[in-house]
Design an enzyme around this catalytic site. Structure first.
Site, PDB file in Angstrom:
ATOM      1  CD  GLU A  75      26.266  23.312  56.057  1.00 19.27           C
ATOM      2  OE1 GLU A  75      26.301  22.137  56.483  1.00 19.27           O
ATOM      3  OE2 GLU A  75      25.845  24.264  56.721  1.00 19.27           O
TER       4      GLU A  75
ATOM      5  NE  ARG B 223      20.208  40.997  44.265  1.00 17.89           N
ATOM      6  CZ  ARG B 223      20.250  42.130  43.564  1.00 17.89           C
ATOM      7  NH1 ARG B 223      19.657  42.238  42.401  1.00 17.89           N
ATOM      8  NH2 ARG B 223      20.910  43.166  44.034  1.00 17.89           N
TER       9      ARG B 223
ATOM     10  CB  THR C  72      28.048  42.155  43.248  1.00 16.63           C
ATOM     11  OG1 THR C  72      28.325  43.165  42.283  1.00 16.63           O
ATOM     12  CG2 THR C  72      27.946  42.795  44.619  1.00 16.63           C
TER      13      THR C  72
ATOM     14  CE  LYS D  35      26.197  46.029  43.089  1.00 16.26           C
ATOM     15  NZ  LYS D  35      26.902  46.724  44.188  1.00 16.26           N
TER      16      LYS D  35
ATOM     17  CE1 TYR E  27      22.546  24.001  54.010  1.00 12.75           C
ATOM     18  CE2 TYR E  27      20.312  23.165  54.205  1.00 12.75           C
ATOM     19  CZ  TYR E  27      21.270  24.119  54.511  1.00 12.75           C
ATOM     20  OH  TYR E  27      20.947  25.177  55.305  1.00 12.75           O
TER      21      TYR E  27
ATOM     22  CG  ASP F 142      33.753  46.028  46.959  1.00 11.76           C
ATOM     23  OD1 ASP F 142      33.336  45.493  45.915  1.00 11.76           O
ATOM     24  OD2 ASP F 142      33.018  46.308  47.931  1.00 11.76           O
TER      25      ASP F 142
END
Ligand SMILES: *Cc1c(COP(=O)(O)O)cnc(C)c1O
Length: 411
Positions: A53, A232, A223, A226, A51, A197
Site C-alpha cells: 500500500e 488484466r 485497461t 486489450k 503488500y 477512456d
C-alpha cells in the site's frame, strides 16, 4: 502447470481445456488479446505475496525494496509510451480506474456526460446499473441516427446546456476514430474535466496508429489487457496538476494494496509496446479490420458506419431480422469463431436481445494472421450469418477454422 496438476486435478482439467479452447478457436472478441509468455510468468509470480500500500518509496509496509523498483519502472515506461506527465499503474482494472477518476473530481450527485451504452459507451460511462449512473448524474450523448457517427456540435450543445463537471470520451463498440481534441476543447469551454477512456484502443494509440489524447487531455484512463496486450489491469495518466488528486483517489480512496504481480506484467507489456514490432502489430490490426470489413460488406453484410478506423467492427443484423445477435453469436461459436452479441445504435430490440455482433482483430493479428486470412475468415463469418441454422454449414466452417488455427499456433 505441473504443480496445479498435482494439487488440484479438477481445476487443472478446466485450465488445460481452456488453453485448448484459446488455441483452437478464432477469438474475435475485440476487448481480448493473448499476452506474451513473459507477461504470463510475471502475473503468476511470487510478487503476488507482497503488500505494498502506498506508492514507490512511500509505503506502509516494510520489504518493498524490489516492488518499489518494479512499480517505478512500470510508471516510467507508461509515461514514455504515451508521453504522459504523470502515470498511476495501480488501478486493478479499467472500471476501478474510472471509479477513481470520479472520486477525484466529482461529488455524489454531480453531473457528467458519457456516451450512451447502446451507442458504444461503457458501463462506467453512466449506465444505470453501474456505480457511475447510481452515484452520479449522467447526461448521455449518442451518435447521429443516420451517420452513426459522433456529432461534436450536438455534444457541445448538450455540454453548454447541462454544464457537467466531467465529460467522458471513449468507446467499447464505436468502430471509428474519436476526435479527442474536440472533446478537450468542449470540456475547457464549459469548465469540465475531460476523461478520455482509451481502454479499447490503447495499443493503437501507443503505437501512433490512432491519435494520442494523452499530451493534451486532463485525464486518460485505460485497461492494459486489450489492444495494449498486457495483463488484466488499469492505468491512469494525467497532467501533472492533477497527479495528487488521481493518486489519492486510487489509494487510499478506492483501493488497498496494488497487485504487484500485475504491475510487473504491465511493466513488461509496456516494454514490449515500446518496440518497433509493436507498431507493425498495431498497423496490421487495423489493416486486418479494414479487410475484414470490406469482405463482409462485399458479402452483403451491413456494418455500423459502413466500415472501421480501428480494431473492431459492429455488424448490424437488422436487415436479417431484429434481435438476432445472440442466436448468431452462438452459431458462430459452434463454428469456432468467438465474438459477442452487441446492441447497435437505436436498437429497438433492447440490450437483452441485441441486433448486432461485435468483432475485432487483435487476437488474430497476435497469432500472425494477415489480409489473406481475413478474407477467408470474413467469408466464413458471412456464410454462417446468412445461414445460421444450417448445422452442416457450421460443421464445415468449424473444420476450416481448426485447420487455420493449426497453421497459426500460439502458446
Ligand atoms: C473494458 C473497458 C473498461 C473496463 O475495464 P474492466 O477491466 O473490464 O473493468 C472501461 N472502459 C472502457 C471504454 C472499456 O472498453
Amino acid at each position: 502447470m505441473k504443480a496445479i496438476k498435482e494439487a488440484d486435478s479438477e481445476i487443472y482439467s478446466h485450465m488445460a481445456a481452456e488453453l485448448e479452447r484459446q488455441k483452437s478457436v478464432l477469438n474475435m472478441i475485440p476487448s481480448e488479446n493473448y499476452v506474451s509468455p513473459a507477461v504470463l510468468e510475471a502475473c503468476g509470480s511470487v510478487l503476488m505475496n507482497k503488500y505494498s500500500e502506498g506508492y514507490p518509496f512511500k509505503r506502509y509496509y516494510q520489504g518493498n525494496k524490489h516492488v518499489d523498483e518494479i512499480e517505478q519502472i512500470a510508471i516510467d515506461r507508461a509515461k514514455k509510451l504515451f508521453g504522459a506527465e504523470h502515470a498511476n499503474v495501480q488501478p486493478l482494472s479499467g472500471s476501478p480506474g474510472n471509479a477513481a477518476v470520479f472520486l477525484a473530481f466529482l461529488k455524489p450527485g454531480d453531473k457528467f456526460m458519457g456516451l450512451d451504452l447502446a451507442c458504444g459507451g461503457h458501463l462506467t460511462h453512466g449506465s444505470k446499473v453501474n456505480f457511475s449512473g447510481k452515484i452520479y448524474q449522467q447526461v448521455s450523448y449518442g451518435v447521429d441516427e443516420k451517420t452513426e457517427l459522433l456529432d461534436y456540435d450536438k455534444i457541445r450543445e448538450i455540454a453548454l446546456r447541462e454544464r457537467p463537471r466531467m465529460i467522458i470520451s471513449g468507446l467499447t463498440a464505436y468502430p471509428r476514430s474519436i476526435d479527442f481534441r474536440k472533446f478537450q476543447d468542449i470540456a475547457e469551454e464549459v469548465g469540465a474535466i475531460h476523461l478520455a477512456d482509451i481502454s479499447h484502443i490503447a495499443g493503437l494509440v501507443a503505437s501512433g496508429v490512432l491519435e494520442n489524447p494523452v499530451p493534451f487531455t486532463d485525464v486518460v484512463s485505460t485497461t492494459t489487457h486489450k489492444t495494449l496486450r498486457g495483463p488484466r489491469g488499469g492505468l491512469l495518466m494525467c497532467k501533472e496538476k492533477y497527479a495528487k488528486d488521481i493518486d489519492k483517489a486510487v489509494f487510499p480512496g478506492m483501493q488497498g494494496g496494488p497487485h504487484d504481480n500485475n504491475t510487473a506484467g504491465k511493466a513488461i507489456a509496456f516494454k514490449e509496446a515500446l518496440k518497433p514490432e509493436f507498431k507493425d502489430y498495431s498497423r496490421q490490426i487495423v489493416k486486418n479490420a479494414k479487410i475484414l470489413a470490406d469482405t463482409l460488406m462485399g458479402e452483403g453484410i451491413k456494418l455500423v458506419t459502413n466500415g472501421t478506423d480501428n480494431h473492431l467492427l459492429l455488424i448490424d443484423l437488422r436487415p436479417l431480422g431484429i434481435g438476432l445477435g445472440r442466436e448468431v453469436a452462438l452459431a458462430l461459436e459452434e463454428a469456432g469463431i468467438c465474438c459477442n452479441a452487441n446492441s447497435v445504435p437505436y436498437d429497438s430490440a433492447g440490450p437483452f436481445k441485441p441486433s448486432g455482433l461485435r468483432l475485432g482483430t487483435p487476437v488474430l493479428t497476435t497469432r500472425g494472421m494477415k489480409e489473406k486470412e481475413m478474407e477467408k475468415v470474413g467469408k466464413w463469418i458471412a456464410d454462417v450469418i446468412k445461414d445460421y441454422k444450417n448445422r452442416d454449414l457450421i460443421g464445415i466452417v468449424r473444420q476450416k477454422v481448426q485447420d487455420l488455427c493449426d497453421v497459426f499456433p500460439y502458446y
